[in-house]
Design a protein around this motif. Structure first.
Motif, short mmCIF file in Angstrom:
data_model
loop_
_atom_site.label_atom_id
_atom_site.label_comp_id
_atom_site.label_asym_id
_atom_site.label_seq_id
_atom_site.Cartn_x
_atom_site.Cartn_y
_atom_site.Cartn_z
N LEU A 50 27.15 -14.35 45.32
CA LEU A 50 28.54 -14.39 44.85
C LEU A 50 28.84 -15.68 44.09
CD1 LEU A 50 30.71 -12.94 47.76
CD2 LEU A 50 30.56 -12.08 45.43
N GLU A 54 29.92 -15.34 40.20
CA GLU A 54 31.35 -15.41 39.92
C GLU A 54 31.73 -16.76 39.34
OE1 GLU A 54 33.73 -13.11 40.12
OE2 GLU A 54 32.19 -11.64 40.63
N SER A 56 34.59 -17.97 38.86
CA SER A 56 35.73 -18.55 39.58
C SER A 56 35.30 -19.33 40.81
CB SER A 56 36.70 -17.43 40.00
OG SER A 56 36.07 -16.52 40.88
N GLU A 300 39.05 -16.33 47.99
CA GLU A 300 38.20 -16.18 46.81
C GLU A 300 36.90 -15.46 47.13
OE1 GLU A 300 41.12 -19.34 46.18
OE2 GLU A 300 39.69 -18.89 47.79
N ARG A 303 37.76 -11.79 47.60
CA ARG A 303 38.00 -11.18 46.30
C ARG A 303 36.67 -10.92 45.58
NH1 ARG A 303 40.99 -15.06 43.75
NH2 ARG A 303 42.90 -14.33 44.76
N GLY A 304 35.73 -11.85 45.68
CA GLY A 304 34.42 -11.67 45.06
C GLY A 304 33.66 -10.53 45.67
N LEU A 306 34.98 -7.85 47.21
CA LEU A 306 35.63 -6.60 46.79
C LEU A 306 35.29 -6.27 45.35
CD1 LEU A 306 39.15 -7.08 48.44
CD2 LEU A 306 37.34 -5.51 49.17
N LYS A 307 35.26 -7.28 44.49
CA LYS A 307 34.91 -7.07 43.09
C LYS A 307 33.50 -6.54 42.94
CE LYS A 307 34.88 -9.56 38.67
NZ LYS A 307 35.09 -10.88 38.03
N ALA A 308 32.56 -7.12 43.73
CA ALA A 308 31.17 -6.67 43.70
C ALA A 308 31.04 -5.23 44.19
CB ALA A 308 30.30 -7.60 44.52
N CYS A 309 31.84 -4.89 45.22
CA CYS A 309 31.80 -3.53 45.78
C CYS A 309 32.33 -2.52 44.76
CB CYS A 309 32.62 -3.46 47.06
SG CYS A 309 31.88 -4.33 48.46
N TYR A 310 33.41 -2.87 44.06
CA TYR A 310 33.97 -1.95 43.07
C TYR A 310 33.01 -1.74 41.91
CZ TYR A 310 38.51 -2.03 45.39
OH TYR A 310 39.51 -1.87 46.29
N LYS A 311 32.30 -2.81 41.51
CA LYS A 311 31.34 -2.70 40.41
C LYS A 311 30.19 -1.78 40.77
CE LYS A 311 32.04 -7.05 37.94
NZ LYS A 311 31.42 -8.37 37.55
#
Length: 312
Positions: A50, A54, A56, A300, A303-304, A306-311
């Protein structure tokens, strides 16, 4: 006790022990250890991935978190070969030199963790007490220098241990009390003058755990003073909330150490299983808990994930 050629007598192999007194249920113990390793390795690798992926998370706080995750992987992989061999394959022998190598890496990574937690407390101190200079104080070069300093300090202070053990004879048997090699465990089966080993071991503990924990407490005393000076209650809570993950990581690391020390000092008649279980908690729980703590308590990181899971 000397060998035939006048050198200290050392066994070719040492025998490891699972959990004393537990003759049945080894399969369940093996399953528990496998789960602990799986959570620890997968969790820390996920944190590292992550932070790398990421943009961010390319901040000092998360660089220190990456160091912690990398170190926790080192702790896990240092114990993994002999623990799995003992509990999963019932193979309880380890070569003497291999045991010394494992001892060195287990202690080195453990002491490095203390230094990394101190560095992370400095990060929180600068972020809360001097936020305007945060980016200029904790530059990438400064963070790299701190990481290399922690590595060098642990490596140099622990390097004498294998040589100090190597000079001893072993005439009290070859059975260790754990499923991995630790310096205090080796001292129990060594004969001759172990005074130098014990004194140097005490020095290293004070020089690392003692100094690191003192400065961590000092950092949080200064942080608390700065937070109490903030007028807004909401801002005070927001500042303290950024420290919760680190405080939990410090407690997960130092509470088992304090418990082991207290048991050795005040409960000398404790059954061997108590000492073994506390050592297991000290080595296995922090690497497993740290990625969970930071995933749950750090917005953070959540959020990272969840973002990885959605991708995917």
């Amino acid at each position: 006790m000397l060998g035939l050629n006048g050198t200290p007598f050392q066994p070719d192999t040492l025998q490891l022990t699972g959990i004393p007194g537990m003759q049945t249920g080894q399969a369940w113990v093996a399953l528990v250890f496998c789960i602990l390793y799986l959570i620890s390795i997968a969790g820390n690798l996920s944190i590292l991935a992550l932070v790398v992926r990421e943009p961010s998370l390319h901040q000092p706080m998360y660089y220190f978190l990456s160091m912690l995750s990398l170190n926790d992987l080192g702790v896990s992989f240092s114990t993994l070969p002999t623990v799995l061999a003992t509990f999963c394959f019932n193979y309880r022998h380890v070569g003497f030199d291999a045991c010394l190598v494992q001892m060195f890496f287990i202690h080195t990574f453990s002491f490095m963790e203390s230094g990394i937690l101190l560095a992370m407390s400095f990060d929180r101190f600068v972020a809360i007490c001097d936020p305007l200079h945060y980016a200029t104080v904790l530059t990438n070069s400064c963070i790299l220098a701190m990481g290399l300093g922690i590595l060098a300090k642990s490596f140099i202070t622990l390097l004498p241990f294998p040589f100090l053990v190597k000079r001893l004879s072993f005439c009290k048997g070859n059975v260790l009390h754990h499923s991995y090699c630790l310096h205090p465990d080796l001292m129990k089966v060594a004969c001759g003058d172990v005074h130098v080993n014990n004194v140097y071991g005490l020095f290293v503990v004070i020089f690392t755990y003692g100094i690191d924990s003192t400065f961590i407490l000092l950092s949080y005393a200064l942080i608390l003073r700065a937070v109490l000076a903030i007028a807004s209650r909401e801002q005070r809570l927001k500042a303290l909330n950024t420290c919760i993950s680190h405080i939990c990581a410090v407690l997960a690391f130092y509470v088992p150490i304090i418990a082991v020390s207290m048991i050795h000092r005040f409960w000398k008649s404790a059954p061997p299983v108590v000492h073994v279980m506390m050592s297991n908690v000290y080595l296995f729980v922090p690497p497993m808990l740290n990625p969970i703590i930071y995933s749950v308590k750090t917005k953070e990181i959540r959020r990272g994930i969840l973002k990885a899971c959605y991708k995917s």
